[in-house]
Design a protein around this motif. Sequence first.
Motif, PDB file in Angstrom:
ATOM      1  N   LYS A  94       0.835  -1.202   0.000  1.00  0.00           N
ATOM      2  CA  LYS A  94       0.000   0.000   0.000  1.00  0.00           C
ATOM      3  C   LYS A  94       0.869   1.251   0.000  1.00  0.00           C
ATOM      4  O   LYS A  94       0.582   2.215  -0.714  1.00  0.00           O
ATOM      5  CB  LYS A  94      -0.929   0.010   1.210  1.00  0.00           C
ATOM      6  N   ILE A  95       1.917   1.262   0.809  1.00  0.00           N
ATOM      7  CA  ILE A  95       2.808   2.422   0.865  1.00  0.00           C
ATOM      8  C   ILE A  95       3.497   2.610  -0.477  1.00  0.00           C
ATOM      9  O   ILE A  95       3.583   3.729  -0.993  1.00  0.00           O
ATOM     10  CB  ILE A  95       3.839   2.265   2.008  1.00  0.00           C
ATOM     11  N   ASP A  97       2.419   1.611  -3.405  1.00  0.00           N
ATOM     12  CA  ASP A  97       1.414   2.064  -4.368  1.00  0.00           C
ATOM     13  C   ASP A  97       1.148   3.557  -4.209  1.00  0.00           C
ATOM     14  O   ASP A  97       1.057   4.291  -5.192  1.00  0.00           O
ATOM     15  CB  ASP A  97       0.104   1.283  -4.198  1.00  0.00           C
ATOM     16  N   ARG A  98       1.004   4.001  -2.952  1.00  0.00           N
ATOM     17  CA  ARG A  98       0.763   5.416  -2.695  1.00  0.00           C
ATOM     18  C   ARG A  98       1.946   6.259  -3.167  1.00  0.00           C
ATOM     19  O   ARG A  98       1.772   7.306  -3.784  1.00  0.00           O
ATOM     20  CB  ARG A  98       0.539   5.637  -1.202  1.00  0.00           C
ATOM     21  N   PHE A  99       3.171   5.792  -2.875  1.00  0.00           N
ATOM     22  CA  PHE A  99       4.367   6.518  -3.284  1.00  0.00           C
ATOM     23  C   PHE A  99       4.443   6.610  -4.805  1.00  0.00           C
ATOM     24  O   PHE A  99       4.701   7.678  -5.355  1.00  0.00           O
ATOM     25  CB  PHE A  99       5.618   5.820  -2.737  1.00  0.00           C
ATOM     26  N   SER A 101       2.004   6.391  -6.957  1.00  0.00           N
ATOM     27  CA  SER A 101       0.930   7.255  -7.429  1.00  0.00           C
ATOM     28  C   SER A 101       1.322   8.728  -7.281  1.00  0.00           C
ATOM     29  O   SER A 101       1.142   9.526  -8.194  1.00  0.00           O
ATOM     30  CB  SER A 101      -0.349   6.964  -6.649  1.00  0.00           C
ATOM     31  N   THR A 102       1.857   9.075  -6.120  1.00  0.00           N
ATOM     32  CA  THR A 102       2.299  10.448  -5.878  1.00  0.00           C
ATOM     33  C   THR A 102       3.420  10.830  -6.827  1.00  0.00           C
ATOM     34  O   THR A 102       3.431  11.920  -7.402  1.00  0.00           O
ATOM     35  CB  THR A 102       2.770  10.605  -4.417  1.00  0.00           C
TER      36      THR A 102
END
Length: 190
Positions: A94-95, A97-99, A101-102
């Motif tokens: 999840k981290i 993926d978030r990174f 995406s950002t």
Amino acid sequence: MKSDKHKSSDLELLLSLKKGNKTAYAEIYERYWSLLLQHAIGMLQDEDIAQDVVQDIFQMLWEKHPVLNIHTSLSSFLYTAVRYRILDQFKRSKIEDRFLSTLLTEMECAVTSTDDAIAEKEFARKMEYGLSKLPPKMRRVFELSRIHEYSYREISEEMNLSDNTVKRQISNALKIMRESVKKGYLFFCY
């Protein structure tokens, strides 16, 4: 009667493992590898990642064998370790993926044009020129306010000035900075 292959109990294996007995480790590995792998596959739905997770657990088991302090059964300990490792895997995913995406969003919004880069350098040059025109005390007040984001109260305490003096200094600095930067840059407008 127990077979020769699994002649030791889990507790006996643990005690031998804590002493560094490689045979005990090999027996634990043989006894639990496929069971833990099936458990991990069921949770992850990915055999390759499941194998990595189980391998990590057995690696940790060997590396920490001298300090292992297991208060449950060996099987409970191993199953719990697998579950926690999988939860960590989910968190990391999840981290990541978030990174990603950002990062992709930032890359899409990144300034890449030569004209924009030149405009930024020109703005920075004008800012430096404007700052150089300020008297030292006014410059310090302005930098504390706009660069370090101090409040008027914090600036007045830091520089031993009244709040009104701080406000006047910032107002005068803004006039000078606006002249040097020209209109169109709202960053310093109040």
